[in-house]
Design an enzyme around this catalytic site. Structure first.
Site, mmCIF file in Angstrom:
data_model
loop_
_atom_site.group_PDB
_atom_site.id
_atom_site.type_symbol
_atom_site.label_atom_id
_atom_site.label_comp_id
_atom_site.label_asym_id
_atom_site.label_seq_id
_atom_site.Cartn_x
_atom_site.Cartn_y
_atom_site.Cartn_z
ATOM 1 N NE ARG A 1 47.677 -45.353 -12.147
ATOM 2 C CZ ARG A 1 48.100 -45.172 -10.889
ATOM 3 N NH1 ARG A 1 49.389 -45.076 -10.626
ATOM 4 N NH2 ARG A 1 47.243 -45.098 -9.901
ATOM 5 C CG HIS B 1 45.778 -41.056 -11.001
ATOM 6 N ND1 HIS B 1 44.868 -41.879 -11.616
ATOM 7 C CD2 HIS B 1 45.205 -39.832 -10.925
ATOM 8 C CE1 HIS B 1 43.775 -41.175 -11.894
ATOM 9 N NE2 HIS B 1 43.956 -39.938 -11.496
ATOM 10 C CE1 TYR C 1 49.410 -43.039 -5.488
ATOM 11 C CE2 TYR C 1 49.234 -45.327 -6.168
ATOM 12 C CZ TYR C 1 49.312 -43.985 -6.487
ATOM 13 O OH TYR C 1 49.308 -43.591 -7.804
HETATM 14 C C1 LIG Z 1 32.965 -38.358 -10.347
HETATM 15 C C2 LIG Z 1 34.417 -38.254 -10.003
HETATM 16 N N1 LIG Z 1 34.848 -38.556 -8.778
HETATM 17 C C3 LIG Z 1 36.160 -38.480 -8.475
HETATM 18 C C4 LIG Z 1 37.062 -38.056 -9.413
HETATM 19 C C5 LIG Z 1 38.546 -37.976 -9.087
HETATM 20 N N2 LIG Z 1 39.257 -39.044 -9.791
HETATM 21 C C6 LIG Z 1 39.976 -38.790 -10.897
HETATM 22 S S1 LIG Z 1 40.667 -40.185 -11.538
HETATM 23 C C7 LIG Z 1 40.005 -41.144 -10.301
HETATM 24 C C8 LIG Z 1 40.286 -42.627 -10.268
HETATM 25 C C9 LIG Z 1 39.712 -43.391 -11.392
HETATM 26 O O1 LIG Z 1 40.224 -44.687 -11.397
HETATM 27 P P1 LIG Z 1 39.916 -45.702 -12.551
HETATM 28 O O2 LIG Z 1 38.494 -45.624 -12.943
HETATM 29 O O3 LIG Z 1 40.432 -47.019 -12.142
HETATM 30 O O4 LIG Z 1 40.761 -45.137 -13.802
HETATM 31 P P2 LIG Z 1 42.335 -44.975 -13.944
HETATM 32 O O5 LIG Z 1 42.658 -43.569 -13.515
HETATM 33 O O6 LIG Z 1 43.001 -45.994 -13.115
HETATM 34 O O7 LIG Z 1 42.627 -45.134 -15.396
HETATM 35 C C10 LIG Z 1 39.270 -40.368 -9.419
HETATM 36 C C11 LIG Z 1 38.597 -40.904 -8.226
HETATM 37 C C12 LIG Z 1 36.571 -37.729 -10.689
HETATM 38 N N3 LIG Z 1 37.387 -37.342 -11.691
HETATM 39 N N4 LIG Z 1 35.255 -37.840 -10.970
#
Ligand SMILES: Cc1ncc(C[n+]2csc(CCOP(=O)(O)OP(=O)(O)O)c2C)c(N)n1
Ligand SMILES: [Mg+2]
Length: 356
Positions: free
Chosen positions: A252, A256, A265
């Site tokens: 990306r 985020h 970061y």
């Molecule tokens: C169960 C849970 N834990 C933590 C979060 C907070 N959170 C939102 S997005 C994210 C990261 C997810 O990363 P990834 O799976 O790589 O997807 P990306 O955002 O990079 O598309 C986190 C930890 C959440 N939404 N749900």
């Protein structure tokens, strides 16, 4: 293990076709179809970031950089199939046919945003990470039991593979041969956490081995590779051969979500370099130029069409009244709990409203 899962690519970053397979797919018509969709969703994405900055929508998760993964996979689906997306996959759902207005309504906190157009099976985006995987697997299993030929695709990120739901989903799908495609967009970060700090494995694809699920690692910025591999996975699903795990390696370019600052970061230069090297739209432009298909007039026309379509959706979204913040408390339990009631009161007080 990385060597067991070489990245599958058809179109290299310079736009050259480098595979001996599926050369028949490289036609002017298909290349332009891919490109047009990618311009369309990028136009939407950039507009949405700008709307958030102006306070016209809430927090927004941009997908810029991941357009090839989302367009290539969505265009491989049949219209009766199911999509179980995350908060970053509206590029895929809009390509599939979701209403742009409703996607904007979702980001503006209105429930209408979760309603897909009549006849399209688009589940509301999974916000708790990886929860959509068991949902998708269950829906796929139901379709199998009903004897339909509908397949299911579910999207998730690299970070999601650390969640129990990922493993439960893969195990169930494997044991019961659910017709589901696990489409991982490995953008190499989970908010601020790089993959190297999230897991010991160098690939996501190898996680499929534990469940005996055929897995493939592909260039997620090569729309042809995404399209071909998703089509193959869907065919396997429909033929009763069960699930497939696709790891689409991508990046990306932005934050985020609009709520974070990526310069805290990671080195922003890396995103700039990656954009120059392997932006999925640039790659198609280079390919079109090499084949004599690139026509500036046409590019201007499709870009203007996309801008108009997005502007129209914004206008329609803004015709709705803003959501009532109290709603986030009202539909959690049949009767609100004391602690939620307290939070609701505090929020409404902070926003200057009265408790209803
Ligand atoms: C169960 C849970 N834990 C933590 C979060 C907070 N959170 C939102 S997005 C994210 C990261 C997810 O990363 P990834 O799976 O790589 O997807 P990306 O955002 O990079 O598309 C986190 C930890 C959440 N939404 N749900
Ligand atoms: Mg990620």
């Amino acid at each position: 293990m990385e060597n067991q899962f070489p990245i599958q690519q058809f179109l290299d970053p310079q736009g050259n076709w480098i595979s001996e397979n599926h050369q028949e797919l490289l036609t002017e018509e298909r290349t332009k179809e891919f490109y047009q969709q990618m311009i369309r969703i990028r136009t939407f994405d950039r507009k949405a970031v700008s709307l958030q900055r102006q306070g016209r929508i809430g927090t927004y998760a941009a997908f810029e950089g991941q357009e090839a993964s989302q367009v290539g996979s969505a265009l491989a689906l049949n219209k009766k199939d199911w999509i179980f997306p995350t908060y970053r996959d509206h590029g895929a759902t809009m390509t599939f046919g979701h209403s742009l207005r409703n996607v904007l309504l979702f980001w503006n906190g209105r429930n209408e945003g979760n309603i897909p157009p009549e006849g399209l099976n688009i589940f509301p985006p999974g916000i708790p990470i990886a929860t959509q995987l068991p949902h998708a697997v269950g829906a796929a299993f139901a379709e199998k039991r009903k004897g339909t030929k509908k397949a299911v695709i579910t999207y998730f990120g690299d970070g999601a593979t650390s969640e129990g739901d990922f493993h439960e989903g893969l195990n169930f799908a494997s044991v019961f041969s659910s017709p589901v495609v696990f489409f991982n967009q490995n953008n190499q970060y989970a908010i601020s956490v790089p993959m190297s700090k999230q897991m010991k494995t160098k690939t996501i694809a190898q996680k499929g081995l534990a469940y005996d699920i055929p897995s493939v690692r592909i260039d997620g910025n090569d729309v042809f590779s995404v399209y071909v591999h998703t089509l193959e996975a869907l065919e396997r699903a429909r033929a009763g051969q069960g699930p497939t795990l696709i790891e689409a390696v991508t990046w990306r370019y932005g934050a985020h979500t609009t709520a974070d600052d990526p310069s805290k970061y990671r080195d922003q230069q890396e995103s700039t370099n990656r954009r120059e090297e392997s932006d999925p739209l640039l790659r198609l432009e280079r390919c079109m130029k090499q084949n004599g298909w690139f026509n500036e007039e046409w590019v201007n026309k499709i870009t203007n069409d996309a801008v108009q379509e997005v502007e129209q959706a914004v206008e329609e979204m803004e015709a709705y009244v803003k959501p009532d913040p109290a709603m986030i408390f009202d539909y959690v339990y049949q009767e609100i709990t004391p602690s939620l009631a307290k939070q609701k009161k505090a929020l409404l007080h902070m926003l200057g409203g009265d408790e209803q």
